[in-house]
Each structure stands twice: as C-alpha cells, then as structure tokens.
Design an enzyme around this catalytic site. Sequence first.
Site, mmCIF file in Angstrom:
data_model
loop_
_atom_site.group_PDB
_atom_site.id
_atom_site.type_symbol
_atom_site.label_atom_id
_atom_site.label_comp_id
_atom_site.label_asym_id
_atom_site.label_seq_id
_atom_site.Cartn_x
_atom_site.Cartn_y
_atom_site.Cartn_z
ATOM 1 N N HIS A 184 39.795 26.387 -92.918
ATOM 2 C CA HIS A 184 38.884 27.018 -91.948
ATOM 3 C C HIS A 184 37.668 27.626 -92.642
ATOM 4 O O HIS A 184 37.065 28.576 -92.141
ATOM 5 C CB HIS A 184 39.602 28.108 -91.125
ATOM 6 C CG HIS A 184 40.831 27.638 -90.435
ATOM 7 N ND1 HIS A 184 40.830 27.110 -89.173
ATOM 8 C CD2 HIS A 184 42.133 27.621 -90.849
ATOM 9 C CE1 HIS A 184 42.068 26.785 -88.818
ATOM 10 N NE2 HIS A 184 42.875 27.080 -89.817
ATOM 11 N N SER A 314 11.837 21.730 -102.926
ATOM 12 C CA SER A 314 11.008 22.368 -101.915
ATOM 13 C C SER A 314 9.539 22.237 -102.266
ATOM 14 O O SER A 314 9.161 22.285 -103.444
ATOM 15 C CB SER A 314 11.371 23.854 -101.787
ATOM 16 O OG SER A 314 10.487 24.522 -100.913
ATOM 17 N N LYS A 320 13.659 25.521 -106.520
ATOM 18 C CA LYS A 320 14.756 25.146 -105.622
ATOM 19 C C LYS A 320 15.153 23.695 -105.877
ATOM 20 O O LYS A 320 14.310 22.809 -105.978
ATOM 21 C CB LYS A 320 14.325 25.319 -104.170
ATOM 22 C CG LYS A 320 15.456 25.266 -103.160
ATOM 23 C CD LYS A 320 14.944 25.673 -101.772
ATOM 24 C CE LYS A 320 16.087 25.820 -100.776
ATOM 25 N NZ LYS A 320 16.673 24.515 -100.445
ATOM 26 N N GLU A 327 23.420 14.629 -99.348
ATOM 27 C CA GLU A 327 22.686 14.577 -98.083
ATOM 28 C C GLU A 327 22.392 13.138 -97.673
ATOM 29 O O GLU A 327 22.526 12.772 -96.492
ATOM 30 C CB GLU A 327 21.389 15.378 -98.204
ATOM 31 C CG GLU A 327 21.614 16.884 -98.262
ATOM 32 C CD GLU A 327 20.342 17.673 -98.552
ATOM 33 O OE1 GLU A 327 20.409 18.916 -98.487
ATOM 34 O OE2 GLU A 327 19.298 17.058 -98.847
#
Length: 468
Positions: A184, A314, A320, A327
């Site tokens: 969970h 970014s 970043k 992805e």
Amino acid sequence: MNSTAFRIERDSMGELQVPQDALWGAQTQRAVDNFPISGLPMPRAFIRAVALIKAAAARANAGLGLLDADLAGAIVAASQQVADGVYDSHFPIDVFQTGSGTSTNMNANEVISHLASQQLGKAVHPNDHVNMGQSSNDVIPTAIHVSAALVLREQLAPSLAHLVSTLHAKEAQVGDLVKTGRTHLMDAMPVTFGQELSGWRTQVQKGLERLAACEPRLWQLAQGGTAVGTGINAHPDFAARFCTELAQATGIAFQPNVNFFEALATQDTAVELSGQLKTIAVSLLKIANDLRWMNSGPLAGLGEIALTALQPGSSIMPGKVNPVIPEATAMVAAQVIGNDATITIAGQSGNFQLNVMLPVIAYNLLESLRLLANVSRLLADSAIKGFTVNTARLADALDRNPILVTALNSLIGYEKGAAIAKKAYAEGKPIIDMAEKLTDLPRAELRKLLDPTELTQGGIKGGSSGGG
C-alpha cells in the site's frame, strides 16, 4: 516517387495515371488515391512477410507443375528483394484501407510482377502468376501470423531474455542488501533487493512462457483457404507444400490451419497474442513504476537507488535529472494496452467468412511487438544494469521501521506490538529501543529477533502471509 512524369496503367475498371518510376500498377494507385487517411504505410515486417509468402507460393506452384520454372524463379528473386527491403518506398498504401488488405496484396503482386518481368524479359502477370492459388483473403491473414511469428522470434523474445539475464545479474550484484518492504506504499516487513528483483525477473520469464504457449497457434496459417475457406483455385496439395517452402525459408514450423474457415473468418490468435503482449506491458509498467519510486528524490523521496543520469531533466530547474527510461517504458506500456483494445474490437469483426479489419490488426500487433522489444532492451541496459543503491538510506529506514515489531507478535501479542510501533513512530525512535523499554525481552534477544536480514528469509518457493 521522385518523378513528376506519369504513365497510363489499366485494370478491370479502366485507365489511370501512375507515377512513371513507380513499380506498382493500377490497383495500387487506386488505393493510394482512395485512402489518404493517416500517412501510415503497412509495417516493414508485414511487407517482408507478404513477399516471403509470394516466394513460397511460387515455389509450391512450380513444384506442383502449375507454374513454369522460369516464371517461378523470377517471382522468387523479385520477392526476395522485396522481403529484403530494397523496394519499401513502393509500398505506399495507408493502413486504413480495404478491410481485407486486398490493396496491399495487389500492391505486392504488382511490384513483384513488375520486377520479375524486368528480370525475365517477358510478362509476369500480377494475378495469374504472382497471385496463383491465392486470395487476399488468405494471404493477409497468413501475413499477420508470419510477420508476428518472425518479429516475436527475432526481436521480442531475445529482448525479453536479455532483460531476464540483466535482472539476474543485478540480483547477484545487489541481492544481499536489505531494504524496507512496502505494501500500500506504506512501510512493511523487510525484503532483500534480490527478492524484489526476483519478482520482476519472474514476471518477465512468465511473459516469455505465455508467448511460447501462443506460438503453435501462430504457426497455423490460413494459406490455401483462398476466397472463403474452400480452397477454390488452389491445388489440393498447395497448402501443405506452401507451408513446407515457407518453413524452410524462415526456420519456423509453419503448417496449414486445421480449419481454413476459422483462419479466414477470425483473428482469435492475433487477439490472443495481443493479450499476452498486454500482459507483458503491464509487467514492464509495474517494474518501471517501482524503479521510479525507488529512485524518487533524491532528498524528499525514497532515494533508495540512483538510476544512471542520461540527460538534463528540466528546462528551468538546473541539476534536475529524471527517470527517463522508466517513463518511456510506461508510455510504451500504455500504447500496447491501447493497441490491444483496437485489436480486440477489430478481432470481433469477422462477419461470416472474413474478418474485415485485417490491416489495422496487423499494424497494431506489429507495433506492440516492436515497441516491447525495443523498450525491454533499453530498460535492461539503461536503467536496471547501471543503477546504484543508497545503502545508508536503506539502513536508516530499516532502523526506524516500526513494522519490524511484527516479528515479536508470537511473544508479546498483536496489541502490545501495535502500541510499541505507534510509540516508536511518534517519538522517532528505533523500534528496538522502544521494544526494550516496553517489554521484558533483553536487548540481545531483541537484536536477534529484529534482525532485518533474518526477517527476509523465505518467500520465493512458497509460504503464505496475512493481508498487507
């Protein structure tokens, strides 16, 4: 085509202009004119399969004494050139065309007859010779099976096997490291990296097993059923001889379908294969998302691993770095799941003796096979192979994991364990300190009972557990 000049071609519907340097004829040109829809041509793998079918058919017909040896030889040579991709630019017809794929079949017949005629120095007819003993209604379903079988064997299966091998190697590299398990998305009992990666590896292995189970049905071909499944205009021995020729050319044990009416009217095997590809996509999506979560941070997320930095993440935030391969994998999974929905809808469009969404089934099935093959290898080489483990972060999370108190249940009971866990979490203290304070168990025994490594034993071959 580069030329702006035209020539006149004729078919049963009359005359029309065809680009001067085009190898196709009138029927292909009508399809080009009729279907300016997506700009997506039939996949390279599909055109290769159609060409292999034409070559095998020519050999079979020659062997049966129906086609002169010189005609058959020219057709085989031209078909091989098409199969090798030499003339891909001469297959321009849109995916969204006639539902039987007749336009693509005639495109192949016309290109191959044109090439064969040039090589032989006499006319080779697209219908009478190249299409002898065939119909679009059995050629296109056969091409779906043949192209899918070849891409599965040559691309997807090796890529998935490579992913399995990479996961196995990573298990050996970091397998003994212990981390906090999560159910969970919440802290749970500890597991090793090896156990977590073994779950991913088994998912992929089972995907390979599912594909292997589907292959025997994929190898059963519609060729020989011709127009409606009765085999009209084909020699009684054509189907068997054709499959023998195709098997020799590809190394795959193709054979005639047990029922040509089923082979023409349905695409159940394509639907089945697509379902297995969807399952593999779901597996890869789970692995990709686990990697994203484990890599999250590096400060405000889990920060358990660091994926290889591949590119700036970014345009506005310097420094970043994003998990780009997981992805991309997730997006491929979404595409494959969507392709499966299209194939499912198309698969039920077998009205009476023919499915009439064959081109879109072929396109989506081959796209799913290709995308999964490419991204599986990327996931292995650019994400899993090179990630590093933040051992200090793992140790800190384990020390503070209140759920370790589960190991004391048999000694102190669930209610007492819950009280210890809540207090340890509230005060931000290691569970061993709070257990020592609230029970009469000596620290040495607690250290043994709460050892995260000991708590990870078992779980791969069997066992059971309570709810998460």
